[in-house]
Design an enzyme around this catalytic site. Sequence first.
Site, PDB file in Angstrom:
ATOM      1  N   GLY A 116      66.776  -9.481  -1.106  1.00 23.34           N
ATOM      2  CA  GLY A 116      65.826 -10.078  -0.178  1.00 23.34           C
ATOM      3  C   GLY A 116      64.485  -9.390  -0.102  1.00 23.34           C
ATOM      4  CB  CYS A 127      52.304   2.003 -29.668  1.00 25.15           C
ATOM      5  SG  CYS A 127      52.148   1.131 -28.096  1.00 25.15           S
ATOM      6  CG  HIS A 179      54.080  -1.656 -25.298  1.00 25.36           C
ATOM      7  ND1 HIS A 179      53.834  -0.342 -25.611  1.00 25.36           N
ATOM      8  CD2 HIS A 179      53.472  -1.882 -24.090  1.00 25.36           C
ATOM      9  CE1 HIS A 179      53.091   0.207 -24.647  1.00 25.36           C
ATOM     10  NE2 HIS A 179      52.866  -0.712 -23.721  1.00 25.36           N
ATOM     11  CB  CYS A 197      53.923   3.842 -26.596  1.00 24.09           C
ATOM     12  SG  CYS A 197      55.322   2.683 -26.587  1.00 24.09           S
ATOM     13  CG  ASP A 213      67.116  -7.165 -11.834  1.00 21.77           C
ATOM     14  OD1 ASP A 213      66.728  -8.289 -12.180  1.00 21.77           O
ATOM     15  OD2 ASP A 213      67.393  -6.885 -10.647  1.00 21.77           O
ATOM     16  CD  GLN A 268      69.918 -10.594   1.176  1.00 22.89           C
ATOM     17  OE1 GLN A 268      68.787 -10.547   1.671  1.00 22.89           O
ATOM     18  NE2 GLN A 268      70.117 -10.885  -0.109  1.00 22.89           N
ATOM     19  CG  ASP A 328      71.723 -12.658 -11.176  1.00 22.10           C
ATOM     20  OD1 ASP A 328      72.440 -13.463 -11.777  1.00 22.10           O
ATOM     21  OD2 ASP A 328      70.486 -12.710 -11.188  1.00 22.10           O
ATOM     22  CB  SER A 329      76.237 -13.570  -7.162  1.00 19.23           C
ATOM     23  OG  SER A 329      75.138 -13.890  -6.324  1.00 19.23           O
ATOM     24  N   GLY A 330      74.202 -15.572  -8.994  1.00 24.37           N
ATOM     25  CA  GLY A 330      73.703 -16.935  -9.021  1.00 24.37           C
ATOM     26  C   GLY A 330      73.106 -17.366  -7.700  1.00 24.37           C
ATOM     27  N   GLY A 331      73.291 -16.560  -6.666  1.00 22.52           N
ATOM     28  CA  GLY A 331      72.797 -16.921  -5.348  1.00 22.52           C
ATOM     29  C   GLY A 331      71.298 -17.126  -5.288  1.00 22.52           C
ATOM     30  CE1 TYR A 332      64.812 -14.783  -5.543  1.00 18.76           C
ATOM     31  CE2 TYR A 332      64.918 -15.625  -7.798  1.00 18.76           C
ATOM     32  CZ  TYR A 332      64.182 -15.233  -6.696  1.00 18.76           C
ATOM     33  OH  TYR A 332      62.809 -15.283  -6.731  1.00 18.76           O
ATOM     34  CG  ASP A 359      73.157 -12.381  -2.006  1.00 18.01           C
ATOM     35  OD1 ASP A 359      73.228 -12.948  -3.123  1.00 18.01           O
ATOM     36  OD2 ASP A 359      72.200 -11.667  -1.680  1.00 18.01           O
ATOM     37  CB  CYS A 371      57.318   0.523 -28.914  1.00 24.19           C
ATOM     38  SG  CYS A 371      55.662  -0.183 -28.730  1.00 24.19           S
TER      39      CYS A 371
END
Length: 375
Positions: free
Chosen positions: A216, A309, A335, A304, A266, A189, A92-96, A146, A306
């Site tokens: 957003g 479990c 898990h 599951c 994500d 956005q 991600d761009s770092g904007g958030y 953004d 994993c």
Amino acid sequence: MPDFGFDLLGTDGQARRGRVTTAHGTIETPAFMPVGTAATVKAMFPEDVAKTGAEIVLGNTYHLMLRPTAERIAELGGLHKFMNWSKPILTDSGGYQVMSLTELRKLTEEGVRFRSHIDGSYHMLTPERSTEIQHLLGSTITMAFDECTPYPCTKEEAEKSMELSMRWAVRSRDAFVKREGYGQFGIVQGSVHEDLRLRSIEALNGIDFEGYAVGGLAVGEGQELMFSTLDFTTPAMKTDKPRYLMGVGKPTDLVGAVARGIDMFDCVLPTRSGRNAQAFTRRGPVNMKNARHATDHRPLDEECPCPACTQYSRAYLHHLIKAGEILGMMLLSWHNIQYYQQLMQGMRDAIEAGSFEDFQAAFLEEYNGGDIAPL
């Protein structure tokens, strides 16, 4: 090397089954990307993340530019080699992250000047610099820089923010170095306003990115408003490019968003919850701190595959959490990522079979039905 591309393999209603082709392998969609903010998925070995079925992870421009720096990672062979992950990486761009530093930043047309949360040093992040950092990292998928519009905000504020992000999108695209198998996504956005979202989509379509994200959302508006925003957003987005809903979410969010045409997700939730004693299961979330697990010899989820479990009991997991043992956090993180990947596989299978609506109904009934009764 294959060119970056997206194949829409099938649809069921608005739900889409696709495949993203990249320089670092393919991504079957709908897909969930575990978050590896600082070049690691917390409490997980990279090879174990891959064992869950994850085909792509997310890294973070803001955190990596501050520590250890993008230049150092480039000198060491790029982010894939640095973190021992050969599959695709989206950054991600770092904007958030920068926008969340309300007291430590100054926003201008050029970009954002901010103070590091680590040592207080000053930095400038612009569309050009964000794109350059992601190039130095060797990101498979680069995100346009953004401004993540906060919620709540006035429509006037949302419009001003969206228009700035669209101007930054042009600059991000101009700075992107095109090469085979690598792509850049633009970010839609406009907060929860239909006319602003549609204007944003129109602007981004004119730039022609390899994929498009919806930003957003999942910023406090709640699931109902998020879904209603997607209802008018995704139908206007290109059908031949992947669609990525950023920062989402809970299992019910994922299923509802896939039903509305989203391909990629994500979220820090699976690993953050795992470190805080919460396990996601097909019967809903389970708090492993609860005393009712203390003598329960049964697995967390008998279906599951994993290690948490298949090799350990609820009683042991409960003991690890109460004792503050790191293994407990590791097992629950594994898990949760495994559960998310199984959920995505289930949705892919259902779309292929033309039974997504039945899958969604069965999922919600079981997920909302509650955990097994205590012994």
